[in-house]
Scaffold this active site. Structure first.
Site, mmCIF file in Angstrom:
data_model
loop_
_atom_site.group_PDB
_atom_site.id
_atom_site.type_symbol
_atom_site.label_atom_id
_atom_site.label_comp_id
_atom_site.label_asym_id
_atom_site.label_seq_id
_atom_site.Cartn_x
_atom_site.Cartn_y
_atom_site.Cartn_z
ATOM 1 C CE LYS A 1 53.510 -43.449 18.146
ATOM 2 N NZ LYS A 1 54.497 -43.380 17.461
ATOM 3 C CB THR A 2 47.959 -37.201 18.312
ATOM 4 O OG1 THR A 2 48.862 -36.216 18.030
ATOM 5 C CG2 THR A 2 47.623 -37.706 19.769
ATOM 6 N N GLY A 3 49.479 -38.527 15.208
ATOM 7 C CA GLY A 3 49.455 -38.153 13.842
ATOM 8 C C GLY A 3 50.421 -36.611 13.662
ATOM 9 C CB THR B 1 55.291 -37.597 12.396
ATOM 10 O OG1 THR B 1 55.580 -37.818 13.554
ATOM 11 C CG2 THR B 1 56.310 -37.509 11.133
ATOM 12 C CB SER C 1 49.378 -45.492 18.369
ATOM 13 O OG SER C 1 50.655 -44.753 17.700
HETATM 14 N N1 LIG Z 1 45.717 -38.623 9.628
HETATM 15 C C1 LIG Z 1 45.973 -39.264 10.826
HETATM 16 N N2 LIG Z 1 44.985 -39.567 11.722
HETATM 17 C C2 LIG Z 1 45.138 -40.500 12.857
HETATM 18 N N3 LIG Z 1 46.360 -40.966 12.954
HETATM 19 C C3 LIG Z 1 47.439 -40.670 12.107
HETATM 20 C C4 LIG Z 1 47.280 -40.019 11.159
HETATM 21 N N4 LIG Z 1 48.373 -39.941 10.427
HETATM 22 C C5 LIG Z 1 49.148 -40.693 11.011
HETATM 23 N N5 LIG Z 1 48.542 -41.462 11.979
HETATM 24 C C6 LIG Z 1 49.069 -42.115 13.086
HETATM 25 O O1 LIG Z 1 49.908 -41.268 14.252
HETATM 26 C C7 LIG Z 1 50.804 -42.153 14.707
HETATM 27 C C8 LIG Z 1 51.921 -41.286 14.975
HETATM 28 O O2 LIG Z 1 51.893 -40.363 15.659
HETATM 29 P P1 LIG Z 1 53.018 -39.255 15.868
HETATM 30 O O3 LIG Z 1 53.558 -38.826 14.452
HETATM 31 O O4 LIG Z 1 52.167 -38.262 16.488
HETATM 32 O O5 LIG Z 1 54.060 -40.057 16.690
HETATM 33 S S1 LIG Z 1 55.134 -39.512 17.499
HETATM 34 O O6 LIG Z 1 54.728 -38.955 18.761
HETATM 35 O O7 LIG Z 1 55.836 -38.286 16.879
HETATM 36 O O8 LIG Z 1 56.082 -40.619 17.609
HETATM 37 C C9 LIG Z 1 50.835 -43.542 14.012
HETATM 38 O O9 LIG Z 1 49.817 -44.506 14.505
HETATM 39 P P2 LIG Z 1 50.282 -46.063 14.676
HETATM 40 O O10 LIG Z 1 50.413 -46.332 13.183
HETATM 41 O O11 LIG Z 1 49.035 -46.608 15.330
HETATM 42 O O12 LIG Z 1 51.641 -46.169 15.422
HETATM 43 C C10 LIG Z 1 50.412 -43.163 12.679
HETATM 44 O O13 LIG Z 1 49.794 -44.206 11.796
#
Ligand SMILES: Nc1ncnc2c1ncn2[C@@H]1O[C@H](COP(=O)(O)OS(=O)(=O)O)[C@@H](OP(=O)(O)O)[C@H]1O
Length: 359
Positions: free
Chosen positions: A225-227, A229, A323
């Protein structure tokens, strides 16, 4: 193996099985016992680095449950050899006794007879027995004939140990020995995969159809959930970077180092990085957001990819928590579905356990 063949030369398990059957038939026809559950492989081939067809064929043809090798994690130093279990086969560390195919006659023993005697009388062989609670030695059939060096060596070292130490010596059949070994060393049961290409001995007993060149040079470790993906997607668009092939179950994440996928073996992981994946200038990478907080990940990743660059993403903990809360709600988590985000993060120590756990 039939004709002392090396299993890593066989990529086809059916072919390997057919060769093993020849051995078995020969053994049965000549009254040689076939029920010891133990087998060794010529030159350690296929045992470590693991060649999956060998493990498969062993179980099927011989019901092998125990083997031994000097190669895990590497030939030397002997005292650091360990055991592991893979696909139902317990692999014991094997020790070295100093008798090889070229040491058939006492007068031709490299360095002379006194060298062998020194090893027995307080030297290397004696130390090996003293320092390892369980020892597995192996020497060639010809060392039981000719000058009977095997008998001389082992009888002498046992006599010497009995004379000068209080060590209690006992022997056991392979299966009992392996069970005892892993009772003493349960922490060794799970393997630690090294990079076969970092070791010239291992490269020699590794199938030519396998490769290390495309293993990732960069690991994006999350956390979740840190972005991660989004970062993965952006990196994958760069012409100099190449991600792993996707997994049918966990999509872009392989989740190899942090969970039981690791026990599927190195070949499983390598299949996501085929040689066709990259051109010569591309850098391969892998992203699994679950690596960040996996206790086993640092040790495992370092053993296989000691030079990989690690990328961790840090964001505001509160954003991440929110998130995560949404993430598990969408996956139907009953606790998250029953409590608001505010209730979860403000839960005190007298709150119900499931709530505290989620907090
Ligand atoms: N550039 C950037 N900066 C900050 N946050 C971002 C960014 N890109 C994607 N997101 C948000 O990251 C959330 C998904 O994180 P992950 O892809 O790491 O999730 S996972 O662990 O693989 O399920 C998901 O958060 P939530 O929308 O709050 O769920 C994405 O919106």
């Amino acid at each position: 193996m039939w004709n002392h063949q090396q299993p890593h030369l066989y990529n086809n398990v059916t072919h390997l099985e057919a060769e093993m059957m020849l051995n078995k038939q020969f053994a049965i026809e000549h009254g040689i016992p076939t029920n010891s559950s133990y087998s060794v492989s010529p030159h350690h081939s296929g045992v470590y680095p693991v060649h999956e067809p060998l493990y498969e064929a062993w179980r099927k043809v011989w019901d092998v449950k125990v083997t031994s090798t000097e190669e895990y994690p590497h030939l030397r130093p002997a005292r650091l050899r360990r055991g592991f279990r893979h696909k139902g086969v317990m692999v014991l560390p094997r020790q070295t006794c100093g008798l090889f195919t070229h040491t058939l006659l006492l007068e031709r023993y490299p360095g002379g007879r006194h060298r062998l005697d020194r090893s027995i009388q307080g030297g290397e062989l004696f130390q090996t027995v003293i320092n390892n609670p369980i020892n597995v030695f192996m020497t060639h059939m010809s060392n039981y004939g000719n000058d009977r060096l095997a008998l001389y060596t082992f009888e002498s070292v046992v006599k010497f140990l009995r004379c000068w130490t209080n060590v209690r010596l006992a022997s056991a059949p392979p299966l009992a020995l392996a069970e005892k070994y892993f009772q003493l060393r349960p922490d060794e049961l799970n393997p630690l995969w090294g990079n076969p290409c970092d070791d010239i001995r291992h490269r020699r007993i590794w199938s030519k159809s396998k490769w290390c060149g495309t293993l990732p040079k960069v690991l994006v470790i999350g956390p979740q959930k840190t972005g991660s993906t989004a970062l993965y997607t952006f990196l994958a668009m760069h012409p100099s970077l190449a991600p792993n092939l996707p997994s049918p179950t966990t999509y872009e994440e392989l989740q190899f180092f942090n969970n039981n996928n690791y026990l599927k073996g190195l070949d499983w992981y390598l299949n996501f990085f085929p040689p066709s994946l990259t051109n010569t200038t591309q850098i391969t990478f892998e992203k699994s957001a679950t690596y960040f907080d996996g206790d086993l990940v640092p040790r495992r990743a370092h053993a296989l990819l000691p030079n990989a660059k690690i990328i961790a993403i840090l964001i505001s903990p509160s954003k991440r928590a929110y998130s995560w809360y949404q993430h598990i709600r969408s996956h139907g988590d009953p606790v998250a579905n029953n409590y608001t985000f505010h209730t979860v993060i403000t839960a005190n120590d007298s709150a119900p356990k499931p709530l505290r756990d989620l907090r």
